[in-house]
Design a protein around this motif. Structure first.
Motif, PDB file in Angstrom:
ATOM      1  N   ALA A 158       0.812  -1.211   0.000  1.00 36.75           N
ATOM      2  CA  ALA A 158       0.000   0.000   0.000  1.00 36.75           C
ATOM      3  C   ALA A 158       0.848   1.265   0.000  1.00 36.75           C
ATOM      4  CB  ALA A 158      -0.936  -0.013   1.205  1.00 36.75           C
ATOM      5  N   ALA A 159       1.992   1.226   0.696  1.00 34.92           N
ATOM      6  CA  ALA A 159       2.795   2.442   0.831  1.00 34.92           C
ATOM      7  C   ALA A 159       3.769   2.626  -0.327  1.00 34.92           C
ATOM      8  CB  ALA A 159       3.561   2.425   2.156  1.00 34.92           C
ATOM      9  N   LEU A 160       4.006   1.591  -1.109  1.00 34.52           N
ATOM     10  CA  LEU A 160       4.925   1.708  -2.227  1.00 34.52           C
ATOM     11  C   LEU A 160       4.258   2.438  -3.377  1.00 34.52           C
ATOM     12  CD1 LEU A 160       6.542  -1.863  -2.333  1.00 34.52           C
ATOM     13  CD2 LEU A 160       7.490   0.212  -1.336  1.00 34.52           C
ATOM     14  N   SER A 161       5.058   3.182  -4.124  1.00 39.82           N
ATOM     15  CA  SER A 161       4.513   3.904  -5.272  1.00 39.82           C
ATOM     16  C   SER A 161       4.340   2.939  -6.441  1.00 39.82           C
ATOM     17  CB  SER A 161       5.454   5.038  -5.689  1.00 39.82           C
ATOM     18  OG  SER A 161       6.648   4.503  -6.233  1.00 39.82           O
ATOM     19  N   HIS A 162       3.644   3.395  -7.466  1.00 43.11           N
ATOM     20  CA  HIS A 162       3.480   2.609  -8.692  1.00 43.11           C
ATOM     21  C   HIS A 162       4.037   3.430  -9.844  1.00 43.11           C
ATOM     22  CE1 HIS A 162       1.051  -0.706  -7.018  1.00 43.11           C
ATOM     23  NE2 HIS A 162       0.704   0.206  -6.134  1.00 43.11           N
ATOM     24  N   GLY A 163       5.321   3.786  -9.704  1.00 43.66           N
ATOM     25  CA  GLY A 163       5.948   4.707 -10.645  1.00 43.66           C
ATOM     26  C   GLY A 163       6.578   4.066 -11.856  1.00 43.66           C
ATOM     27  N   LEU A 164       6.571   2.728 -11.944  1.00 45.39           N
ATOM     28  CA  LEU A 164       7.142   2.062 -13.112  1.00 45.39           C
ATOM     29  C   LEU A 164       6.121   2.004 -14.233  1.00 45.39           C
ATOM     30  CD1 LEU A 164       9.107  -0.922 -11.516  1.00 45.39           C
ATOM     31  CD2 LEU A 164      10.027   1.209 -12.419  1.00 45.39           C
ATOM     32  N   LYS A 204       9.993   1.073   6.890  1.00 49.01           N
ATOM     33  CA  LYS A 204       9.594   2.476   6.827  1.00 49.01           C
ATOM     34  C   LYS A 204       9.681   2.974   5.388  1.00 49.01           C
ATOM     35  CE  LYS A 204      10.436   7.003   8.890  1.00 49.01           C
ATOM     36  NZ  LYS A 204      11.267   7.797   9.834  1.00 49.01           N
ATOM     37  N   VAL A 205       8.586   3.578   4.918  1.00 51.27           N
ATOM     38  CA  VAL A 205       8.505   4.061   3.540  1.00 51.27           C
ATOM     39  C   VAL A 205       8.393   5.571   3.535  1.00 51.27           C
ATOM     40  CG1 VAL A 205       7.140   4.050   1.418  1.00 51.27           C
ATOM     41  CG2 VAL A 205       7.469   1.935   2.699  1.00 51.27           C
ATOM     42  N   SER A 206       9.177   6.201   2.670  1.00 51.35           N
ATOM     43  CA  SER A 206       9.136   7.653   2.524  1.00 51.35           C
ATOM     44  C   SER A 206       9.132   7.984   1.039  1.00 51.35           C
ATOM     45  CB  SER A 206      10.349   8.300   3.208  1.00 51.35           C
ATOM     46  OG  SER A 206      10.378   9.691   2.994  1.00 51.35           O
ATOM     47  N   GLY A 207       8.147   8.752   0.605  1.00 53.46           N
ATOM     48  CA  GLY A 207       8.052   9.088  -0.806  1.00 53.46           C
ATOM     49  C   GLY A 207       7.818   7.884  -1.696  1.00 53.46           C
ATOM     50  N   GLY A 208       7.153   6.855  -1.144  1.00 55.73           N
ATOM     51  CA  GLY A 208       6.875   5.651  -1.914  1.00 55.73           C
ATOM     52  C   GLY A 208       8.046   4.702  -2.032  1.00 55.73           C
ATOM     53  N   VAL A 209       9.158   4.973  -1.287  1.00 56.94           N
ATOM     54  CA  VAL A 209      10.375   4.157  -1.380  1.00 56.94           C
ATOM     55  C   VAL A 209      10.794   3.687   0.015  1.00 56.94           C
ATOM     56  CG1 VAL A 209      12.829   4.170  -2.004  1.00 56.94           C
ATOM     57  CG2 VAL A 209      11.180   5.396  -3.420  1.00 56.94           C
ATOM     58  N   PRO A 210      11.128   2.397   0.191  1.00 51.36           N
ATOM     59  CA  PRO A 210      11.645   1.917   1.485  1.00 51.36           C
ATOM     60  C   PRO A 210      13.116   2.310   1.631  1.00 51.36           C
ATOM     61  CG  PRO A 210      11.555   0.107  -0.068  1.00 51.36           C
ATOM     62  CD  PRO A 210      10.985   1.300  -0.784  1.00 51.36           C
ATOM     63  N   ARG A 211      13.346   3.556   1.994  1.00 53.25           N
ATOM     64  CA  ARG A 211      14.688   4.126   1.911  1.00 53.25           C
ATOM     65  C   ARG A 211      15.683   3.478   2.867  1.00 53.25           C
ATOM     66  NH1 ARG A 211      12.466  10.279   0.962  1.00 53.25           N
ATOM     67  NH2 ARG A 211      12.262  10.071  -1.297  1.00 53.25           N
ATOM     68  N   LEU A 212      15.247   3.101   4.059  1.00 51.87           N
ATOM     69  CA  LEU A 212      16.182   2.447   4.986  1.00 51.87           C
ATOM     70  C   LEU A 212      16.577   1.060   4.477  1.00 51.87           C
ATOM     71  CD1 LEU A 212      14.713   3.531   8.441  1.00 51.87           C
ATOM     72  CD2 LEU A 212      16.802   4.337   7.335  1.00 51.87           C
ATOM     73  N   ALA A 213      15.653   0.399   3.798  1.00 49.76           N
ATOM     74  CA  ALA A 213      15.981  -0.906   3.200  1.00 49.76           C
ATOM     75  C   ALA A 213      16.978  -0.732   2.061  1.00 49.76           C
ATOM     76  CB  ALA A 213      14.710  -1.585   2.697  1.00 49.76           C
ATOM     77  N   VAL A 214      16.823   0.341   1.272  1.00 54.60           N
ATOM     78  CA  VAL A 214      17.781   0.633   0.199  1.00 54.60           C
ATOM     79  C   VAL A 214      19.160   0.898   0.785  1.00 54.60           C
ATOM     80  CG1 VAL A 214      18.421   2.287  -1.597  1.00 54.60           C
ATOM     81  CG2 VAL A 214      16.051   1.516  -1.418  1.00 54.60           C
ATOM     82  N   LEU A 215      19.225   1.741   1.805  1.00 51.14           N
ATOM     83  CA  LEU A 215      20.507   2.075   2.430  1.00 51.14           C
ATOM     84  C   LEU A 215      21.172   0.850   3.039  1.00 51.14           C
ATOM     85  CD1 LEU A 215      19.659   5.477   4.168  1.00 51.14           C
ATOM     86  CD2 LEU A 215      21.384   5.114   2.394  1.00 51.14           C
ATOM     87  N   THR A 216      20.405   0.034   3.731  1.00 47.90           N
ATOM     88  CA  THR A 216      20.960  -1.168   4.368  1.00 47.90           C
ATOM     89  C   THR A 216      21.538  -2.115   3.329  1.00 47.90           C
ATOM     90  OG1 THR A 216      19.337  -0.996   6.163  1.00 47.90           O
ATOM     91  CG2 THR A 216      20.425  -3.125   5.876  1.00 47.90           C
ATOM     92  N   SER A 217      20.827  -2.317   2.230  1.00 48.17           N
ATOM     93  CA  SER A 217      21.310  -3.208   1.172  1.00 48.17           C
ATOM     94  C   SER A 217      22.603  -2.682   0.563  1.00 48.17           C
ATOM     95  CB  SER A 217      20.242  -3.368   0.091  1.00 48.17           C
ATOM     96  OG  SER A 217      19.072  -3.965   0.622  1.00 48.17           O
ATOM     97  N   CYS A 218      22.686  -1.351   0.367  1.00 48.04           N
ATOM     98  CA  CYS A 218      23.900  -0.747  -0.196  1.00 48.04           C
ATOM     99  C   CYS A 218      25.079  -0.867   0.762  1.00 48.04           C
ATOM    100  CB  CYS A 218      23.655   0.722  -0.536  1.00 48.04           C
ATOM    101  SG  CYS A 218      22.565   0.978  -1.942  1.00 48.04           S
ATOM    102  N   VAL A 219      24.824  -0.623   2.032  1.00 50.91           N
ATOM    103  CA  VAL A 219      25.895  -0.710   3.037  1.00 50.91           C
ATOM    104  C   VAL A 219      26.448  -2.127   3.095  1.00 50.91           C
ATOM    105  CG1 VAL A 219      26.382  -0.639   5.511  1.00 50.91           C
ATOM    106  CG2 VAL A 219      25.135   1.242   4.431  1.00 50.91           C
ATOM    107  N   LEU A 220      25.552  -3.124   3.110  1.00 52.43           N
ATOM    108  CA  LEU A 220      26.021  -4.510   3.172  1.00 52.43           C
ATOM    109  C   LEU A 220      26.758  -4.901   1.900  1.00 52.43           C
ATOM    110  CD1 LEU A 220      23.108  -6.320   5.017  1.00 52.43           C
ATOM    111  CD2 LEU A 220      25.370  -5.766   5.875  1.00 52.43           C
ATOM    112  N   GLY A 221      26.318  -4.367   0.773  1.00 53.56           N
ATOM    113  CA  GLY A 221      27.041  -4.615  -0.472  1.00 53.56           C
ATOM    114  C   GLY A 221      28.458  -4.083  -0.401  1.00 53.56           C
TER     115      GLY A 221
END
Length: 461
Positions: A16-22, A332-349
């Protein structure tokens, strides 16, 4: 099973909180170009060296398996679009422990792949700009793609659209030039005929097995389109379209290019391994600067995979946490994006990149072995989930079956038998045995944690 039109089972508001921008053009090109990865451009060399011309058979067999897997996944994803894709389907079919196991194992794979692809891209750029530290290039790529994924999902889609367009254009041009060279109508080249195909199985069955295992893992990454579909304008249409075109994409890009390469270049030519099979073929037809030209294409493929895996890992993590299977801050979703999940994945990478420098012989090597067979684990979860869900959906919500698995349940069982065969072959080969055992240990550990958590949650409720 709920009869509403929600896309998730637990909880139904996951997306519900994710955007449909694709947009549909994004999804279409992701489906088209997502199949073309660095594993095809680089990894196929070792397979050709082992299997010889029979690599075409290896890619055909593994390609048929992938078609079945994508059809099964497409059936479930069209019925229940989800950013969790196969993880959400496994939970729906077998329970939370299965979704937990499939999802977190795939997340580990994607995060590690982000680092590996960044290192591969940095190595290419470092060759062009000697003296520059490769880790700095990895950091730059990570910042760029982390930034685009943090901003909005349409940025991910736009990058992938153009990356995919470049890859599709490059491999299409390669196929055209290759076919012309094989036919002997390309200026300055003579047709080799079938002279390079006479020794079709040079290393016997063992060589074919090695080529088969190499080809199986070259197909990884096709799952991203079903994850992305959940954030498209029309998820059901997007998944259905992607799955229905999977067959010709695999046949053309993988099997077709392997056939061109082994016809043009002797399978045992040293350049197949040292330069890569595509560079070797381009040099054979007299393309000047073929090595640098192909390096550009490989760089695009690596950056595309890096971008896609940051996206995929963040959405898988978000979906798991939204279903109560991980640390809540990742949902946590902000602006339709799970930004903390994005950051965590990048950090672990990036941590994986640092481990390759700090602990290359133990921790990093162990990590690579641990993810070695994860894609097979995911495919098994997909097949079992489809086997269990198909009859349930037919009985309760038949209108959801927009995409149907061919010859169900026969081909589902055929796919499972093929996966079991590949596991046995991995156990027989010294080079893949340690990967199989390491992945198996991680999968069992995650399954135990997931089942324990499931039991605890059931007692609490």
């Amino acid at each position: 099973m709920p009869s509403s039109t929600t896309t998730e089972s637990s909880p139904p508001q996951e997306n519900a909180a994710l955007s449909h921008g694709l947009k549909q053009r994004h999804l279409s090109m992701i489906a088209l170009g997502g199949v073309i990865g660095a594993g095809l451009f680089v990894g196929s060399g070792a397979g050709i060296a082992a299997a010889g011309p029979s690599i075409v058979i290896a890619y055909t067999l593994s390609g048929l398996l992938v078609m079945l897997v994508m059809r099964m996944l497409g059936e479930m994803s069209a019925a229940y679009p989800s950013s969790g894709s196969f993880s959400a389907h496994a939970e729906r079919a077998m329970g939370p422990w299965a979704g937990f196991t499939a999802g977190w194992s795939f997340w580990v794979l994607l995060c590690t792949a982000v680092g590996l692809e960044g290192m591969g891209a940095a190595h290419i750029v470092g060759g062009w700009l000697p003296g520059t530290p490769e880790w700095a290039w990895v950091a730059l790529f990570m910042v760029v793609f982390c930034g685009t994924n943090l901003a909005a999902v349409k940025n991910f889609g736009e990058f992938e659209f153009w990356f995919a367009a470049l890859k599709v254009g490059a491999i299409s041009l390669f196929l055209v030039l290759g076919v012309l060279a094989v036919a002997g109508v390309l200026p300055g080249t003579d047709s080799p005929g079938a002279s390079h195909l006479t020794d079709f199985l040079p290393n016997g069955g063992e060589g074919l097995v090695v080529g088969l295992l190499a080809s199986v893992f070259a197909y990884g990454g096709l799952e991203t389109v079903t994850i992305a579909a959940a954030e498209s304008e029309d998820p059901i249409k997007g998944v259905a379209s992607a799955v229905r075109t999977a067959m010709w994409r695999i046949a053309l890009f993988y099997i077709g290019s392997m056939a061109v390469i082994v016809t043009l270049v002797p399978w045992n030519a040293e350049s197949v391994v040292t330069d890569g099979p595509y560079v070797a073929a381009l040099k054979e037809v007299g393309i000047p600067g073929a090595d640098q030209l192909m390096n550009v294409v490989i760089l695009v493929a690596l950056l595309s995979a890096m971008n896609a895996n940051i996206y995929g890992s963040s959405r898988i993590a978000y979906s798991l946490v939204a279903r109560g299977q991980g640390p809540k801050f990742l949902a946590k979703v902000s602006g339709g994006v799970p930004r903390l999940a994005v950051l965590t994945s990048c950090v672990l990478g990036f941590v994986c990149v640092l481990l390759s420098y700090w602990r290359p012989d133990d921790v990093f090597k162990w990590l690579l072995n641990m993810i070695g067979a994860v894609i097979l684990v995911v495919w098994i979860f997909i097949a079992v989930s489809q086997l269990l869900l198909r009859r349930r959906v037919e009985r309760e919500e038949p209108q959801r079956l927009v995409v149907r698995m061919w010859a169900f349940p026969v081909l589902t069982w055929v796919a499972l038998a093929a996966m079991a065969t590949i596991l046995v072959l991995m156990a027989r080969e010294p080079g893949t045995r340690v990967q199989l055992y390491s992945t198996g240990a991680m999968t069992l550990a995650l399954a135990a944690v997931g089942y324990t958590w499931q039991r605890a949650r059931a007692r609490a409720s």
